[in-house]
Design an enzyme around this catalytic site. Structure first.
Site, PDB file in Angstrom:
ATOM      1  N   SER A 121      -5.493  -0.707   0.889  1.00 31.95           N
ATOM      2  CA  SER A 121      -6.513  -1.465   1.621  1.00 31.95           C
ATOM      3  C   SER A 121      -7.711  -0.630   2.043  1.00 31.95           C
ATOM      4  O   SER A 121      -8.740  -1.195   2.448  1.00 31.95           O
ATOM      5  CB  SER A 121      -5.900  -2.094   2.874  1.00 31.95           C
ATOM      6  OG  SER A 121      -5.386  -1.089   3.728  1.00 31.95           O
ATOM      7  N   TYR A 122      -7.632   0.692   1.973  1.00 33.56           N
ATOM      8  CA  TYR A 122      -8.761   1.531   2.363  1.00 33.56           C
ATOM      9  C   TYR A 122      -9.834   1.447   1.266  1.00 33.56           C
ATOM     10  O   TYR A 122      -9.542   1.668   0.100  1.00 33.56           O
ATOM     11  CB  TYR A 122      -8.331   2.994   2.503  1.00 33.56           C
ATOM     12  CG  TYR A 122      -7.311   3.301   3.560  1.00 33.56           C
ATOM     13  CD1 TYR A 122      -6.944   2.393   4.541  1.00 33.56           C
ATOM     14  CD2 TYR A 122      -6.663   4.541   3.573  1.00 33.56           C
ATOM     15  CE1 TYR A 122      -5.999   2.706   5.505  1.00 33.56           C
ATOM     16  CE2 TYR A 122      -5.722   4.860   4.533  1.00 33.56           C
ATOM     17  CZ  TYR A 122      -5.389   3.935   5.489  1.00 33.56           C
ATOM     18  OH  TYR A 122      -4.438   4.246   6.431  1.00 33.56           O
ATOM     19  N   THR A 123     -11.091   1.111   1.488  1.00 35.95           N
ATOM     20  CA  THR A 123     -11.712   0.881   2.771  1.00 35.95           C
ATOM     21  C   THR A 123     -12.346  -0.519   2.778  1.00 35.95           C
ATOM     22  O   THR A 123     -13.562  -0.686   2.792  1.00 35.95           O
ATOM     23  CB  THR A 123     -12.806   1.926   3.015  1.00 35.95           C
ATOM     24  OG1 THR A 123     -13.630   2.013   1.806  1.00 35.95           O
ATOM     25  CG2 THR A 123     -12.210   3.300   3.273  1.00 35.95           C
ATOM     26  N   ASN A 125      -5.507   2.942   9.761  1.00 32.14           N
ATOM     27  CA  ASN A 125      -4.613   4.033  10.171  1.00 32.14           C
ATOM     28  C   ASN A 125      -4.448   5.054   9.075  1.00 32.14           C
ATOM     29  O   ASN A 125      -4.628   4.786   7.906  1.00 32.14           O
ATOM     30  CB  ASN A 125      -3.253   3.476  10.605  1.00 32.14           C
ATOM     31  CG  ASN A 125      -2.450   2.898   9.454  1.00 32.14           C
ATOM     32  OD1 ASN A 125      -2.932   2.072   8.711  1.00 32.14           O
ATOM     33  ND2 ASN A 125      -1.235   3.343   9.341  1.00 32.14           N
TER      34      ASN A 125
END
Length: 331
Positions: free
Chosen positions: A50-52, A330
């Site tokens: 999921s980054y970014t 996170n």
């Protein structure tokens, strides 16, 4: 530096967070940070599918893609020298932990990372709508196929974590060997207690995210100082409004001065020395932010220093339990 173990993996007591790659660090800056991290003795890199995605114009997977390009261009012949961790469950197009989604997300991550296996694969968030048996069995399939070496969990309740581990033992499936919780000097209650109890009982390696409390534990946030130019400044500065925040900063300053290092180095060394902790995660958006992180690899606190920091960080007067977790960022 004494290596730590996560199942079959051996890692140094520091993990480089990839949450800034494709966000506050573009590809060139990310490559420079990755090169300097490895040259400085680091081998453990953390990211997520999921980054970014939270950045305007991004769709998720940018961090993995940058790391994959770095592996292809800058680590040719050195893939075995680095341990790459990523996560499943929060990509905008791959949310949740159904077996079908875990399989598809893993294939996506392998492609973006330009690799044939993920060294450590976390469930980014628990999906309580899916039985733990289905989640573990899907992860076990990936391990048996050689696409994943070790599995871990993040953002999960003590009850579901214990249930998952019990299922693995009863059915002879792959078991979680790592737990990635929110944990640092100003947020101890987010891990210590029932969650750490399960981790310790089953021998899980703890790999804390927000190890520097969004930058607060670097010491750059001070009462009466100018605003810090950082996307995380607002959340980090909130710790100044608690009783614990300034108390921890004062203790960090005393110990850092004694060692001639930055407060961040001491904060990471304290965390790496906590029971069950394998490697705190800290990120750097440029190579100038790396030296204090790498310095923690060889720093040893005295018993007196350790006790002073622990006493200063007692939970009284801090942000509430679960305080301010921003799960999508996170690591």
């Amino acid at each position: 530096m004494t290596p730590r173990t996560i199942g079959s993996l051996s890692v140094p007591p520091l993990c480089l967070g990839g949450n800034v790659f494709g966000w506050t660090a573009d590809e060139d800056a990310s490559f420079a940070v990755l090169d300097a991290f490895v040259e400085g003795g680091g081998t453990f890199i953390d990211t997520a599918d999921s980054y970014t995605a939270w950045v305007d114009g991004n769709s998720g997977g940018e961090s993995e893609t940058i790391i994959g390009r770095w592996l292809a261009r800058h680590a040719v012949g050195r893939r075995d020298d680095v341990v790459v961790a990523t996560k499943v469950g929060a990509h905008p197009d791959r949310r949740g932990l159904t077996p079908k989604n875990i399989r598809a997300a893993a294939e996506d991550s392998l492609r973006r990372l330009n690799t044939d296996r993920i060294d450590l694969y976390y469930t980014h968030f628990d999906d309580e709508g899916v039985p733990v048996g289905e989640i573990i069995t899907a992860l076990d399939d990936l391990v048996r196929e050689g696409k994943v070496r070790e599995i871990g969990a993040s953002n999960i309740s003590p009850e579901r974590l214990a249930e998952s581990l019990e299922f693995s033992e009863a059915e002879g499936k792959a078991r979680y060997t790592a737990l990635q919780p929110h944990y640092n000097l100003v947020s101890r209650e987010t891990y210590e207690g029932p969650l750490s109890g399960v981790a310790e009982r089953y021998g899980l390696a703890c790999v804390p995210y927000f190890a520097l409390a969004r930058g607060f534990l670097t010491g750059k946030y001070r009462p009466g100082t100018d605003a810090v130019d950082s996307p995380r400044a607002g959340k980090a500065a909130e710790y100044l409004e608690t009783a614990r925040g300034p108390r921890v900063l004062a203790a960090l300053d005393r110990v850092a001065t004694a060692h001639g290092v930055e407060p961040a180095t001491i904060a990471l060394a304290w965390l790496a020395d906590r029971p069950g902790v394998a490697a705190p995660i800290a990120s750097a958006r440029d190579i100038g932010q790396l030296p204090p992180l790498l310095a923690s690899l060889d720093l040893r606190l005295t018993d007196v220093e350790r006790e002073e920091l622990t006493a200063a960080s007692e939970p009284g007067g801090a942000l509430g339990a679960g305080g301010g977790v921003t799960p999508r960022r996170n690591g």
